[in-house]
Design an enzyme around this catalytic site. Sequence first.
Site, PDB file in Angstrom:
ATOM      1  N   HIS A 166      -1.298   0.478  -9.335  1.00 22.60           N
ATOM      2  CA  HIS A 166      -2.437  -0.494  -7.905  1.00 22.60           C
ATOM      3  C   HIS A 166      -3.040  -1.283  -9.392  1.00 22.60           C
ATOM      4  CE1 HIS A 166      -4.234  -0.581  -4.469  1.00 22.60           C
ATOM      5  NE2 HIS A 166      -4.195  -2.026  -5.411  1.00 22.60           N
TER       6      HIS A 166
ATOM      7  N   ARG B 256       1.247  -1.140  -0.092  1.00 25.39           N
ATOM      8  CA  ARG B 256      -0.050  -0.083   0.043  1.00 25.39           C
ATOM      9  C   ARG B 256       1.007   1.270   0.035  1.00 25.39           C
ATOM     10  NH1 ARG B 256      -3.394  -2.752  -1.285  1.00 25.39           N
ATOM     11  NH2 ARG B 256      -5.744  -3.041  -0.127  1.00 25.39           N
TER      12      ARG B 256
HETATM   13  P1  NDP Z   1      -1.838 -11.235   4.830  1.00 31.21           P
HETATM   14  O1  NDP Z   1      -2.606 -11.244   5.552  1.00 31.21           O
HETATM   15  O2  NDP Z   1      -2.027 -13.125   4.153  1.00 31.21           O
HETATM   16  O3  NDP Z   1      -0.485 -11.328   5.167  1.00 31.21           O
HETATM   17  C1  NDP Z   1       0.450 -10.094   6.125  1.00 31.21           C
HETATM   18  C2  NDP Z   1       2.191 -10.085   6.441  1.00 31.21           C
HETATM   19  O4  NDP Z   1       2.610  -9.624   6.409  1.00 31.21           O
HETATM   20  C3  NDP Z   1       1.775 -11.591   7.428  1.00 31.21           C
HETATM   21  O5  NDP Z   1       2.643 -12.269   7.109  1.00 31.21           O
HETATM   22  C4  NDP Z   1       1.550 -10.687   8.351  1.00 31.21           C
HETATM   23  O6  NDP Z   1       2.748 -11.840   9.728  1.00 31.21           O
HETATM   24  C5  NDP Z   1       2.967  -9.441   7.575  1.00 31.21           C
HETATM   25  N1  NDP Z   1       2.351  -8.354   8.543  1.00 31.21           N
HETATM   26  C6  NDP Z   1       1.596  -7.615   9.861  1.00 31.21           C
HETATM   27  N2  NDP Z   1       1.876  -6.712  10.658  1.00 31.21           N
HETATM   28  C7  NDP Z   1       3.117  -6.889  10.017  1.00 31.21           C
HETATM   29  C8  NDP Z   1       3.792  -6.180  10.673  1.00 31.21           C
HETATM   30  N3  NDP Z   1       3.912  -5.275  12.325  1.00 31.21           N
HETATM   31  N4  NDP Z   1       5.420  -6.678  11.204  1.00 31.21           N
HETATM   32  C9  NDP Z   1       5.886  -7.618   9.913  1.00 31.21           C
HETATM   33  N5  NDP Z   1       4.822  -8.612   9.615  1.00 31.21           N
HETATM   34  C10 NDP Z   1       4.070  -7.769   9.202  1.00 31.21           C
HETATM   35  O7  NDP Z   1      -1.813 -10.732   3.801  1.00 31.21           O
HETATM   36  P2  NDP Z   1      -1.737 -10.701   1.922  1.00 31.21           P
HETATM   37  O8  NDP Z   1      -0.376 -11.893   2.095  1.00 31.21           O
HETATM   38  O9  NDP Z   1      -2.677 -11.710   0.840  1.00 31.21           O
HETATM   39  O10 NDP Z   1      -1.813  -9.206   1.166  1.00 31.21           O
HETATM   40  C11 NDP Z   1      -0.198  -8.374   1.371  1.00 31.21           C
HETATM   41  C12 NDP Z   1      -1.142  -7.285   1.298  1.00 31.21           C
HETATM   42  O11 NDP Z   1      -0.873  -6.842   0.062  1.00 31.21           O
HETATM   43  C13 NDP Z   1      -2.725  -6.401   1.494  1.00 31.21           C
HETATM   44  O12 NDP Z   1      -2.816  -6.651   3.203  1.00 31.21           O
HETATM   45  C14 NDP Z   1      -2.627  -5.992   0.637  1.00 31.21           C
HETATM   46  O13 NDP Z   1      -2.531  -4.129   0.961  1.00 31.21           O
HETATM   47  C15 NDP Z   1      -1.657  -5.728  -0.237  1.00 31.21           C
HETATM   48  N6  NDP Z   1      -1.780  -6.081  -2.122  1.00 31.21           N
HETATM   49  C16 NDP Z   1      -1.802  -5.142  -2.732  1.00 31.21           C
HETATM   50  C17 NDP Z   1      -2.185  -5.892  -4.261  1.00 31.21           C
HETATM   51  C18 NDP Z   1      -1.882  -4.846  -5.332  1.00 31.21           C
HETATM   52  O14 NDP Z   1      -2.387  -5.136  -6.531  1.00 31.21           O
HETATM   53  N7  NDP Z   1      -1.286  -3.837  -5.225  1.00 31.21           N
HETATM   54  C19 NDP Z   1      -3.269  -6.551  -4.633  1.00 31.21           C
HETATM   55  C20 NDP Z   1      -3.267  -7.557  -3.233  1.00 31.21           C
HETATM   56  C21 NDP Z   1      -2.921  -7.289  -2.250  1.00 31.21           C
HETATM   57  P3  NDP Z   1       2.424 -12.913  10.092  1.00 31.21           P
HETATM   58  O15 NDP Z   1       2.325 -13.855   9.400  1.00 31.21           O
HETATM   59  O16 NDP Z   1       3.408 -12.480  11.513  1.00 31.21           O
HETATM   60  O17 NDP Z   1       0.543 -12.680  10.424  1.00 31.21           O
HETATM   61  C1  OXD Z   2      -5.539  -5.844  -2.928  1.00 28.05           C
HETATM   62  C2  OXD Z   2      -5.929  -5.005  -4.275  1.00 28.05           C
HETATM   63  O1  OXD Z   2      -6.138  -5.722  -1.548  1.00 28.05           O
HETATM   64  O2  OXD Z   2      -6.028  -4.842  -5.102  1.00 28.05           O
HETATM   65  O3  OXD Z   2      -6.838  -6.655  -3.037  1.00 28.05           O
HETATM   66  O4  OXD Z   2      -4.773  -3.611  -3.884  1.00 28.05           O
END
Ligand code: NDP
Ligand code: OXD
Length: 321
Positions: A284, A236
Amino acid sequence: MTKGALALLIHGGTDNWSPDRWKGRFDAVCRDRRVILLPATGFEPAEIHYAAVWKPVPGELASFPNLKVIFNLGAGVDALMVDRTLPDAPLVRVAVDDLTSRMTEYVVLHVLMHHRQEHYLRDSQRVKRWAPKFQWPASAISVGIMGLGTLGTDAARVLRRIGFQVLGWSRTPRQVDGVACFHGREQIEPFLARTDMLVCLLPLTPDTRGVLNRAVFERLNRTSALGAPVLINAGRGGLQNEADILACLDDGTLGAVSLDVFMQEPLPPDSPFWTHPNVVLTPHNAADTDPDAISRYVAAQIARFEAGGALDNVVDRMRGY
Ligand code: NDP
Ligand code: OXD
């Protein structure tokens, strides 16, 4: 018995996000359930049991007194977490193979683009310059992934298969075969010190806001074949300090960046990111959500929920993701 209706609230998104297309897909998979694309008239707020949403305006969901589940039509729920009036129903996010593979394509594309010196090669083609530079192997480069969740883990596995050294950083301990895993603030230093290319796939939460800043970039490894560290952010825009990124590109702390997300989207025309020579940007669309796949995912979850089963991928509101 009449089934509770599903309300669709969709704001923003890409070309693929035509609200009518979403309505068509949901009508097809919820055949005996009323699907109401908002804004609309001629319905009772009490008949809405489910909402499928993308960036609803804060307060919009509070008007449905019988809401049982809220489905976010993407993976990241940061836009919902700021709504103080969000009803206390389970909030489900997207975690489906279709979206995950798209994100892995984006990450692999950009890692390879920087690793294989594509900038230099395309410039060479433009000026008809036949001057290959030394090309190091993937095994010479370490890619550090911030966020080892659904998306980070899949990207890590594929990068590993290509031959990169892969590291991952998460909030809690994780294990991924062949990936050096780190977690928590206390392990961020060793993670950064061994990272040549930093890929960010974190959710935006109060803990992660602004995490991509100068102090982090200065801790990345500077001795790799890349010359200077590379940043790739598809999480993000709120994760990145944009002034720090530009300053770090200009003073060589960072060699290049690929950015899919920005503090302000659409990116304003006068943003320096558009024209910076060491920035590769995309609007994005790293992992666009596919209405076909997601409407099926939501319909399957509703069917299971109504049969007394558990919902998948429910957001922990305390963690914020
Ligand atoms: P998940 O919830 O599966 O994974 C999030 C990861 O981030 C986990 O490993 C989590 O740790 C880690 N995390 C969260 N907070 C912290 C922190 N404070 N310190 C260290 N690590 C942290 O999410 P997804 O993988 O499904 O998606 C991740 C993000 O990708 C979404 O939230 C979205 O913002 C972005 N996204 C962007 C898209 C785009 O088109 N650009 C499309 C889809 C998603 P833990 O494993 O310990 O819980
Ligand atoms: C999502 C995105 O969060 O598209 O899925 O950004």
